[in-house]
Design a protein around this motif. Structure first.
Motif, PDB file in Angstrom:
ATOM      1  N   ASP A   1     -15.146  51.548  34.476  1.00 60.31           N
ATOM      2  CA  ASP A   1     -15.956  50.870  35.593  1.00 60.31           C
ATOM      3  C   ASP A   1     -16.022  49.340  35.528  1.00 60.31           C
ATOM      4  O   ASP A   1     -16.503  48.747  34.762  1.00 60.31           O
ATOM      5  N   LEU A   2     -15.309  48.713  36.428  1.00 58.73           N
ATOM      6  CA  LEU A   2     -15.176  47.338  36.409  1.00 58.73           C
ATOM      7  C   LEU A   2     -16.263  46.448  36.304  1.00 58.73           C
ATOM      8  O   LEU A   2     -16.536  45.326  35.725  1.00 58.73           O
ATOM      9  N   ARG A   3     -17.597  47.242  36.747  1.00 62.70           N
ATOM     10  CA  ARG A   3     -18.740  46.318  36.800  1.00 62.70           C
ATOM     11  C   ARG A   3     -19.284  46.301  35.213  1.00 62.70           C
ATOM     12  O   ARG A   3     -20.289  45.251  34.995  1.00 62.70           O
ATOM     13  N   GLU A   4     -19.017  47.164  34.323  1.00 59.55           N
ATOM     14  CA  GLU A   4     -19.380  47.189  32.840  1.00 59.55           C
ATOM     15  C   GLU A   4     -18.177  46.665  31.935  1.00 59.55           C
ATOM     16  O   GLU A   4     -18.723  46.087  31.088  1.00 59.55           O
ATOM     17  N   GLY A   5     -17.048  46.569  32.393  1.00 59.95           N
ATOM     18  CA  GLY A   5     -15.987  46.116  31.587  1.00 59.95           C
ATOM     19  C   GLY A   5     -15.859  46.889  30.275  1.00 59.95           C
ATOM     20  O   GLY A   5     -15.922  47.998  30.505  1.00 59.95           O
ATOM     21  N   GLY A   6     -15.705  46.156  29.304  1.00 65.10           N
ATOM     22  CA  GLY A   6     -15.569  46.681  27.906  1.00 65.10           C
ATOM     23  C   GLY A   6     -14.166  47.127  27.469  1.00 65.10           C
ATOM     24  O   GLY A   6     -13.092  46.397  27.980  1.00 65.10           O
ATOM     25  N   PRO A   7     -14.058  47.458  26.460  1.00 67.21           N
ATOM     26  CA  PRO A   7     -12.785  47.767  25.467  1.00 67.21           C
ATOM     27  C   PRO A   7     -11.718  48.457  26.462  1.00 67.21           C
ATOM     28  O   PRO A   7     -10.427  48.102  26.049  1.00 67.21           O
ATOM     29  N   GLY A   8     -12.060  49.354  27.098  1.00 64.67           N
ATOM     30  CA  GLY A   8     -11.158  50.267  27.940  1.00 64.67           C
ATOM     31  C   GLY A   8     -10.595  49.211  29.040  1.00 64.67           C
ATOM     32  O   GLY A   8      -9.378  49.532  29.534  1.00 64.67           O
ATOM     33  N   LEU A   9     -11.167  48.145  29.591  1.00 63.97           N
ATOM     34  CA  LEU A   9     -10.425  47.536  30.463  1.00 63.97           C
ATOM     35  C   LEU A   9      -9.409  46.542  29.585  1.00 63.97           C
ATOM     36  O   LEU A   9      -8.345  46.564  30.395  1.00 63.97           O
ATOM     37  N   ASP A  10      -9.622  46.179  28.551  1.00 67.30           N
ATOM     38  CA  ASP A  10      -8.664  45.415  27.708  1.00 67.30           C
ATOM     39  C   ASP A  10      -7.341  46.021  27.380  1.00 67.30           C
ATOM     40  O   ASP A  10      -6.355  45.891  27.455  1.00 67.30           O
ATOM     41  N   ARG A  11      -7.624  47.581  27.000  1.00 65.91           N
ATOM     42  CA  ARG A  11      -6.546  48.407  27.102  1.00 65.91           C
ATOM     43  C   ARG A  11      -5.648  48.593  28.324  1.00 65.91           C
ATOM     44  O   ARG A  11      -4.552  48.765  28.200  1.00 65.91           O
ATOM     45  N   ALA A  12      -6.405  48.729  29.197  1.00 62.76           N
ATOM     46  CA  ALA A  12      -5.810  48.931  30.747  1.00 62.76           C
ATOM     47  C   ALA A  12      -4.944  47.581  30.967  1.00 62.76           C
ATOM     48  O   ALA A  12      -3.647  47.705  31.524  1.00 62.76           O
ATOM     49  N   VAL A  13      -5.125  46.637  30.685  1.00 66.82           N
ATOM     50  CA  VAL A  13      -4.546  45.081  30.960  1.00 66.82           C
ATOM     51  C   VAL A  13      -3.511  44.924  29.841  1.00 66.82           C
ATOM     52  O   VAL A  13      -2.790  43.995  30.268  1.00 66.82           O
ATOM     53  N   ASP A  14      -3.531  45.504  28.830  1.00 69.47           N
ATOM     54  CA  ASP A  14      -2.811  45.089  27.568  1.00 69.47           C
ATOM     55  C   ASP A  14      -1.286  45.127  28.211  1.00 69.47           C
ATOM     56  O   ASP A  14      -0.816  46.289  28.524  1.00 69.47           O
ATOM     57  N   GLY A  15      -0.516  44.284  28.143  1.00 70.54           N
ATOM     58  CA  GLY A  15       1.142  44.330  28.627  1.00 70.54           C
ATOM     59  C   GLY A  15       1.263  44.281  29.884  1.00 70.54           C
ATOM     60  O   GLY A  15       2.490  44.732  30.058  1.00 70.54           O
TER      61      GLY A  15
ATOM     62  N   ALA B   1     -11.228  37.866  33.309  1.00 70.42           N
ATOM     63  CA  ALA B   1     -11.324  37.652  32.004  1.00 70.42           C
ATOM     64  C   ALA B   1     -10.399  38.528  30.996  1.00 70.42           C
ATOM     65  O   ALA B   1      -9.938  37.862  30.021  1.00 70.42           O
ATOM     66  N   ALA B   2     -10.411  39.723  31.362  1.00 70.48           N
ATOM     67  CA  ALA B   2      -9.610  40.617  30.692  1.00 70.48           C
ATOM     68  C   ALA B   2      -8.131  40.220  30.908  1.00 70.48           C
ATOM     69  O   ALA B   2      -7.259  40.156  29.931  1.00 70.48           O
TER      70      ALA B   2
END
Length: 254
Positions: A41-55, A79-80
């Motif tokens: 949920d992009l409104r919450e962000g979190g580590p799952g978002l960082d995993r999604a954008v990595d690479g 930010a991510a």
């Protein structure tokens, strides 16, 4: 091969963008609230978002919500993307967000400005309303015995598949900033579009044009949401209706 993240990748537009990019041989990650392995949920962000954008090389940002939170979601995504060193962020917006003082349009404009000021390479495409959205609105109005329409308003609906093609093209190119708007092939009165919808669905309704008030209505009436000089779309509203409803013999719904 480019690695691309599509937010809202299970939605009407995002799903088609994903299909186009994968068909061209690119690795595409789909981010939405319920799509594993990138359920975020992009409104919450979190580590799952960082995993999604990595690479990821490029992000195509299609996710949006009529119930609010788009600015917060864009802030988390930007930010991510910065942390991951993403090179290109592509955003789909709406024609007229800077001319029509309508709440959702103001939010889309605010997100545009966030992206422009993000420090990332960016591209923004504004499109007119999709055929799908117009049919949803007309379908709701047709539930009433009399179909009320805002008087004097025209619309320029565009085929969502054509917008998806354009977004996929932009995603594979260098950041281009604000690109030319993309509009459907013709601007027509809402009454003309409503009557086409009624014919296609076999409904019989009286259509009434109702004068409204307010700054947003005046801006819509003056055509602030139209792109007559960028009528580049090919698929007409009747083309869409024929694909969705067939020959209009839907039982003559009353």
């Amino acid at each position: 091969m480019t690695t691309i993240l599509v937010t809202g990748g299970t939605g009407t537009l995002g799903r088609l963008v994903t299909e186009r990019l994968r068909a061209d041989g690119h690795e595409v990650r789909v981010l939405s609230r319920h799509a594993e392995p990138y359920a975020v949920d992009l409104r919450e962000g979190g580590p799952g978002l960082d995993r999604a954008v990595d690479g990821v090389d490029t992000i195509v940002h299609c996710a949006t919500s009529q119930t609010g939170g788009d600015e917060k979601a864009a802030g988390h995504l930007i930010a991510a993307a910065r942390r991951a060193g993403v090179g290109h962020l592509v955003y789909i917006s709406i024609v007229g967000v800077d001319r029509v003082p309508f709440g959702y349009y103001r939010t889309k404009l605010a997100v545009e400005r966030q992206i422009e000021q993000s420090g990332l390479g960016w591209t923004v495409l504004r499109a007119t309303q999709f055929h799908d959205l117009l049919v949803t609105v007309l379908g709701s109005l047709a539930r009433l015995p009399v179909m009320p329409l805002p008087a004097g308003v025209r619309d320029q609906p565009v085929e969502v598949a054509e917008v998806a093609d354009r977004l996929a093209e932009l995603a594979l190119a260098a950041p281009a900033g604000r690109t030319a708007d993309m509009g459907g092939p013709e601007a027509r009165t809402l009454e003309s579009l409503a009557r086409a919808y009624l014919r296609a669905t076999g409904r019989r309704r009286a259509v009434v044009n109702v004068p409204l008030w307010g700054r947003a209505y005046r801006a819509f009436r003056s055509g602030g949401h139209l792109a007559p000089r960028q009528a580049v779309g090919k698929g007409t509203f009747e083309d869409y209706l024929a694909r969705r409803f067939g020959d209009g013999r839907r039982g003559g719904q009353d």
